[in-house]
Scaffold this motif. Structure first.
Motif, mmCIF file in Angstrom:
data_model
loop_
_atom_site.group_PDB
_atom_site.id
_atom_site.type_symbol
_atom_site.label_atom_id
_atom_site.label_comp_id
_atom_site.label_asym_id
_atom_site.label_seq_id
_atom_site.Cartn_x
_atom_site.Cartn_y
_atom_site.Cartn_z
ATOM 1 N N UNK A 1 0.848 -1.198 0.000
ATOM 2 C CA UNK A 1 0.000 0.000 0.000
ATOM 3 C C UNK A 1 0.880 1.243 0.000
ATOM 4 N N UNK A 2 2.004 1.172 0.725
ATOM 5 C CA UNK A 2 2.873 2.334 0.864
ATOM 6 C C UNK A 2 3.611 2.657 -0.416
ATOM 7 N N UNK A 3 3.997 1.598 -1.129
ATOM 8 C CA UNK A 3 4.805 1.792 -2.319
ATOM 9 C C UNK A 3 4.049 1.334 -3.536
ATOM 10 N N UNK A 4 3.243 2.203 -4.090
ATOM 11 C CA UNK A 4 2.554 1.861 -5.312
ATOM 12 C C UNK A 4 2.544 3.112 -6.175
ATOM 13 N N UNK A 5 2.547 2.900 -7.460
ATOM 14 C CA UNK A 5 2.424 4.051 -8.340
ATOM 15 C C UNK A 5 1.014 4.612 -8.222
ATOM 16 N N UNK A 6 0.896 5.914 -8.229
ATOM 17 C CA UNK A 6 -0.415 6.532 -8.202
ATOM 18 C C UNK A 6 -1.115 6.289 -9.538
ATOM 19 N N UNK A 7 -2.434 6.208 -9.512
ATOM 20 C CA UNK A 7 -3.196 6.055 -10.748
ATOM 21 C C UNK A 7 -2.849 7.172 -11.728
ATOM 22 N N UNK A 8 -2.612 8.380 -11.203
ATOM 23 C CA UNK A 8 -2.324 9.489 -12.116
ATOM 24 C C UNK A 8 -0.980 9.297 -12.808
ATOM 25 N N UNK A 9 -0.145 8.403 -12.277
ATOM 26 C CA UNK A 9 1.089 8.032 -12.980
ATOM 27 C C UNK A 9 0.844 6.829 -13.891
ATOM 28 N N UNK A 10 0.256 5.778 -13.327
ATOM 29 C CA UNK A 10 0.016 4.552 -14.094
ATOM 30 C C UNK A 10 -0.743 4.828 -15.390
ATOM 31 N N UNK A 11 -1.742 5.710 -15.311
ATOM 32 C CA UNK A 11 -2.600 5.939 -16.471
ATOM 33 C C UNK A 11 -1.921 6.817 -17.521
ATOM 34 N N UNK A 12 -0.622 6.975 -17.416
ATOM 35 C CA UNK A 12 0.127 7.707 -18.429
ATOM 36 C C UNK A 12 0.955 6.764 -19.319
ATOM 37 N N UNK A 13 0.839 5.457 -19.081
ATOM 38 C CA UNK A 13 1.658 4.479 -19.781
ATOM 39 C C UNK A 13 0.796 3.369 -20.371
ATOM 40 N N UNK A 14 1.175 2.872 -21.555
ATOM 41 C CA UNK A 14 0.631 1.576 -21.899
ATOM 42 C C UNK A 14 1.507 0.575 -21.176
ATOM 43 N N UNK A 15 0.974 -0.599 -20.931
ATOM 44 C CA UNK A 15 1.619 -1.495 -19.985
ATOM 45 C C UNK A 15 1.682 -2.914 -20.540
ATOM 46 N N UNK A 16 2.906 -3.440 -20.681
ATOM 47 C CA UNK A 16 3.092 -4.783 -21.229
ATOM 48 C C UNK A 16 3.541 -5.726 -20.125
ATOM 49 N N UNK A 17 2.845 -6.864 -20.024
ATOM 50 C CA UNK A 17 3.171 -7.817 -18.969
ATOM 51 C C UNK A 17 4.311 -8.746 -19.396
ATOM 52 N N UNK A 18 5.258 -8.956 -18.499
ATOM 53 C CA UNK A 18 6.343 -9.899 -18.740
ATOM 54 C C UNK A 18 6.249 -11.045 -17.745
ATOM 55 N N UNK A 19 6.791 -12.183 -18.143
ATOM 56 C CA UNK A 19 6.868 -13.298 -17.217
ATOM 57 C C UNK A 19 8.072 -14.146 -17.583
ATOM 58 N N UNK A 20 8.362 -15.164 -16.769
ATOM 59 C CA UNK A 20 9.449 -16.064 -17.128
ATOM 60 C C UNK A 20 9.119 -16.648 -18.501
ATOM 61 N N UNK A 21 10.136 -16.878 -19.356
ATOM 62 C CA UNK A 21 9.841 -17.438 -20.678
ATOM 63 C C UNK A 21 9.287 -18.860 -20.530
ATOM 64 N N UNK A 22 8.487 -19.317 -21.496
ATOM 65 C CA UNK A 22 7.998 -20.707 -21.461
ATOM 66 C C UNK A 22 9.186 -21.668 -21.568
#
Lengths: 287, 287, 287, 287, 287, 287
Positions: free
Chosen positions: E177-198
């Motif tokens: 809760x303490x360390x999260x990006x604010x919505x007003x920051x997050x909503x300025x980026x498109x966001x691509x999810x990464x994960x460990x490769x298959x």
């Protein structure tokens, strides 16, 4: 609306003024009589305290006229007025002064409190409880029989001129356990209570400041009074005279009274939708 | 009212004094005998402690005369008095001194404690518990048999002159778990308890400081005593002698006694409306 | 009372000393044999630790003689002693040294620890647990087989002289979870426990330091012992030998024994009225 | 006892060295083979990690030989070793370097990490978890395939020499939720677990470092092992090999074994009286 | 293993480079094609975002290839890449630049973000949520239609070059809760999810980076996958591809596979003995 | 997409501009008409407030057009606009200005607020509640009848030009007890509520900014509206118009609508997998 012309910085003079950086106490004199309507014996008490060299504390809610009263008294007493809006990062040095590097020399620049003490001005520390604790302690030797200001960084002690007077303001509605003046500070001031002006004078003030009709002014004050009664139902603080004046100004410029009250009264004082509805109802039954 | 004339900074001399910035210990001598009425053996104890080179702690509530007592003793002992009002941001450097850039050289400027140690003055740290912890530790080697002041920034150790004496004040009513002197500090001082003066001397003080009639002075003291009894009923701290004097001053200037008590007593000591009513009743039965 | 004359700063020499600012290790030599009465094998242990180049920790309550013991050992070993009273704002730089601007050049000024390491002095960090954490870590490479002091700001590593020894003090009664030495620090020291001296030697100390009669000295020690037993009934810390000496000094100067005990014992160690009454009773049954 | 002679700062050379302030990487070379007894495959793993340019983390309790192992490996690999004891106030600038004013110019002074990266030294960050968070992040680009050190203040990127290797230590017993390495840091290191040496080698170490008889050495190690078992009964941390060596050194100098164990083992590891009694019993049954 | 040769600081050139301190954007160009195996449409999305001048956020766990992906894209787009590892003490000034004293003049030194904005580079703020809040706000006007960077200290506004692109990374597993990006920051980026490769590509990566046999590579990936499934049983975070590569490197250098997995996988990811046993079992059933 | 060309810093001019460091108010003029679609009487209210010299507060969620509205009004009123994105470390000095060392002299550099006050610009403090408390207090004397800006560091008071207007923004959804504007600040502003535009105008905006087909624009807005309704089911904040535009831009560049919505809408607004699924369903039923 009476504007307080302290000094009008003209573009062409600016660069010189910047170079010289002379702190003239005359800049702090109030040029035009501020509009203020006394509602009790506050003027006499202020004068007597000033004669007795006793410092004064003004207790009361936001926007009820404390700042204007101090300006009025400064004008009446023909004394310069140095106002400091206190805040959490205001340190003793901000009040006393500090050394600045200038060319090859370090020069001392007096802070606002030192300036007032030396020149016998009124010094008004607005919401002093917000300041850092060292600030509160700095005013102690100024507010007992000694009336001195020790400037430790210079190893100097300055005795206040007779005309010097310290005024602080304090909003009891705000204070929490964490942010309260210590008794050892409070017991250094006589303390005058302020409140929103009664209906008659408040309407007079609103009309004077906005030029709206007597009827509108009375209506706005009635709205103000009804909203202030809501304070016991969860409203953080009543509506200030200042906001009533804002509403009057917008109406005078042609904004519909309800729209004016929406942006000048409803929206500024609360984000709670329930409460906003109640205030809107008050507005719509009166205007 | 006796004013303590430490030095009167006159406008025309000011600029020179500013240039020179000489820290003269003579500025800290008290010129006129401060008015102080001893109420116990505090004068003898202070003298003995001074002779035995034992530091002293003054315990007691705000506005009961601790500062005046120290001024009185400084005058009696013919020694300069350097007073430091402690606060949360007061660091060891503020007491010891620091290097300042001056022209092209760095010069050392003694802090108030160093000044006192070197010149054999009294040094009064008012409400020392408010200061930062490094301050408390700085006084340790001054308050045991060593009586030395190490100034680490200069790699220097200064032995205190025989006349030097450290005095601290402490208000036990204020202390919380977070803000208390450590035993390793407390056990370095003998400790004298102060309280409001008894009725007779307090009336004498109020009369001396305000010139009101004996009757009024007695009435004010009676009000003070009754209010102090309220402390067990939720009042944070009793009314100080200082506030009684303020009330007397206003009365002497023609303010109605009840109004004077309202602004000098009721309003300063509490914001609680219930409590204010009780105090107003006390006032109205006596004055 | 034996005064430790480290160096006596005389007014007329002062300005020169100030200019030169030479940090002479000789200033840290103890000139006169400090009065210390050994109560166990602490002297042998200290000597052996010094020979084995093992650092030492002194554990014990305030005012029981730890500082005096270190002075005594420094005198016995004919080594300079550099004492640092640790506090919450003491940083590694305060111990190691720092760069200072001097005229046009930046010069390095050794801190007390660096001075001791270079010159083979004893370095006594009093109440080291109070210091900031970086301080604790700075002493790590000095307290294992490496015996080195890396000064990162200078990119330098100084190997300690053989005579150098680090001594720290520690009061287990004070420590909370928040303020405790880490095991990785504690396990770098041998640790000698200190306590108030037993009755016989403590009376001898009180008498030696105050010149009171043997009877008074014994009475004071008896009072001290009874008060220390109260520790289990809520007293924060027992009365120190230092306070007993203060009481003796006041009595020797003519203050009535009960008054002397009131200001030197009762008032300094507690603000609790109940507890004060119990201590007064102890005093009045003995003196 | 093998002393690690990094460089011996002689009084007469000191002033010059101070002037020059040349940071010579040669000062960080270990001159004499450090005494270290391998107990597992830690030497091979370290060598392989170094060849693969993979950073290493040493996990284990205080005083079990991690620092000595790193010195041993530095000597074996013939590489300089730069050790930084991390603490709460260690910032990225302390590791990277900073600008210093020198005469009229600002010069950059490399921090220990930059020095190691440039010259291909081993860099050992002791208890890295204690450092401020910016420190942890500074090592990220050094500990992945990039092996670079960006120095933002200089707008410079330094690629690490092949010989450079980063080693960090970490004591899992200490870590709380607040002070733990982030997974994104941990997963950048291979991690070798350390513990107190087994009985045979530990006795050999104690004997080697103290010259006590084999019997005494074995006895001390036996005491150590029994105390370490107490960890499950509330002891914060087991006794380190270092403390066993301290005890041996005191015994060798003639201190009675029980007294030596009291000050070198019982007192340093706990303040709890109950626990102290248990440890004393262990000691007295063995020595 | 592909090393990213940004610039190789050679000893003999160093002093000059230091004097000049020229911040050349060319130093930030990636010289050799980084090895990266695309696993989805991330390359197309990145290109499109770059063309549309829309900033991008990479979401995913530690060590799954986000940094390598950004290097790969920078190489593909033939643009310099400026990477900033964010941390708790990173301020806006660290990104924007600051004034430095140089000889007798104050010169401005651009920070990494300013450099990237001016020269049209990619700017990658790694784990931006760790930075101080002022940092997050500094990027706001760069991430909406304005694409400007106001540098308040210089009273300057810099419009970003068309090639400039801001990339931030973010690990949702870490956020509290303490360390999260604010919505007003997050909503300025498109966001691509990464994960460990298959499995297939991850084995290919491990083999490519370590040269181990296909079988070993597959075994390591299988171990990785099984450990990642443990996340639901209390493991803080799954094992990264990086650690699998470390294990492979050690095996390739002759360390026994189980020992390699012990130091490269078991020890780095957990201190919990229970969990370590489970992981060891996984390892021993596969390798 | 309309780009706001404040000034285009060309490489070749840069060095000069850097030397001169002239703060030209003209740089803050908006060159091209910003695209803004009024949805209520906000334009009239802003104009009236500006004429009445009453400051204004814009209340509303992130990305709903507050910044664009202020740019639009600045263009309409033909006034420069100085925008400050407030953050936790923004101090009063950042707004007012500070002294900078330049060659041998200290020169004052006006902060953005001072610049606006002097030149009669609009000053927009974005998310003022994020700033440090001293910032809030600095604007008090500017927002009552005085309309002055005291710059204590220069001992100067600047009266605002008639054209000057202060605008602040405020997101009621964010405010916690810790971070809220004080009533004494709120009651100095008239307050206009903002929200996402209604369907018709929002589709028009999306189409205008992205050039997608009317159908796609309407679809995106429909998605936006449905997501905003989810706010009552645990979504922290609704999707902004800005994100809808991002999605449109990606679609226009050839990214499949669902993929575009995944990276521009689903991933930026939430990390919660459950919530992501619900949003994906909304997307797939519409596009």
């Amino acid at each position: 609306m009476t504007f307080l012309k302290i000094f009008n910085l003209k573009e062409d003079h600016m660069s010189e003024t910047h170079k010289g950086q002379e702190q003239s106490i005359e800049d702090y004199r109030i040029q035009h009589p501020p509009y203020y309507l006394p509602v009790g014996d506050e003027v006499t008490l202020f004068r007597t305290a000033h004669e007795s060299r006793v410092p004064i504390m003004l207790k009361g809610p936001t926007g009820c006229g404390k700042t204007r009263f101090v300006e009025y008294m400064a004008y009446q007493l023909k004394l310069p007025l140095i106002t400091v809006a206190c805040h959490e990062d205001l340190t003793a040095s901000d009040l006393l002064g500090r050394y600045l590097l200038k060319g090859e020399e370090t020069v001392w620049v007096d802070g606002p409190l030192t300036l007032a003490v030396k020149h016998g001005a009124l010094c008004y520390l607005d919401e002093v409880v917000e300041a850092r604790k060292d600030t509160t302690v700095v005013i102690h030797p100024l507010t007992d029989a000694r009336r001195i200001l020790p400037i430790e960084k210079k190893g100097q002690i300055i005795e206040a001129r007779d005309e010097f007077m310290l005024i602080i303001s304090y909003n009891p509605g705000y204070q929490s356990a964490l942010k309260d003046l210590k008794q050892s500070t409070k017991q250094r001031f006589i303390s005058v209570e302020f409140n929103y002006p009664p209906g008659e004078p408040e309407a007079e003030i609103v009309q004077h400041e906005t030029q709206v009709s007597k009827e509108i002014a009375k209506g706005l004050v009635k709205i103000g009074q009804k909203i202030r009664n809501l304070k016991h139902y969860g409203l953080e603080e009543g509506v200030s005279t200042r906001l009533l004046i804002y509403a009057g100004q917008l109406i005078q410029k042609g904004i519909h009274p309800r729209n004016a009250c929406e942006v000048a009264i409803v929206q500024p004082i609360t984000d709670d939708e329930e409460m906003q509805r109640s205030i809107r109802e008050i507005v719509s039954t009166i205007l």
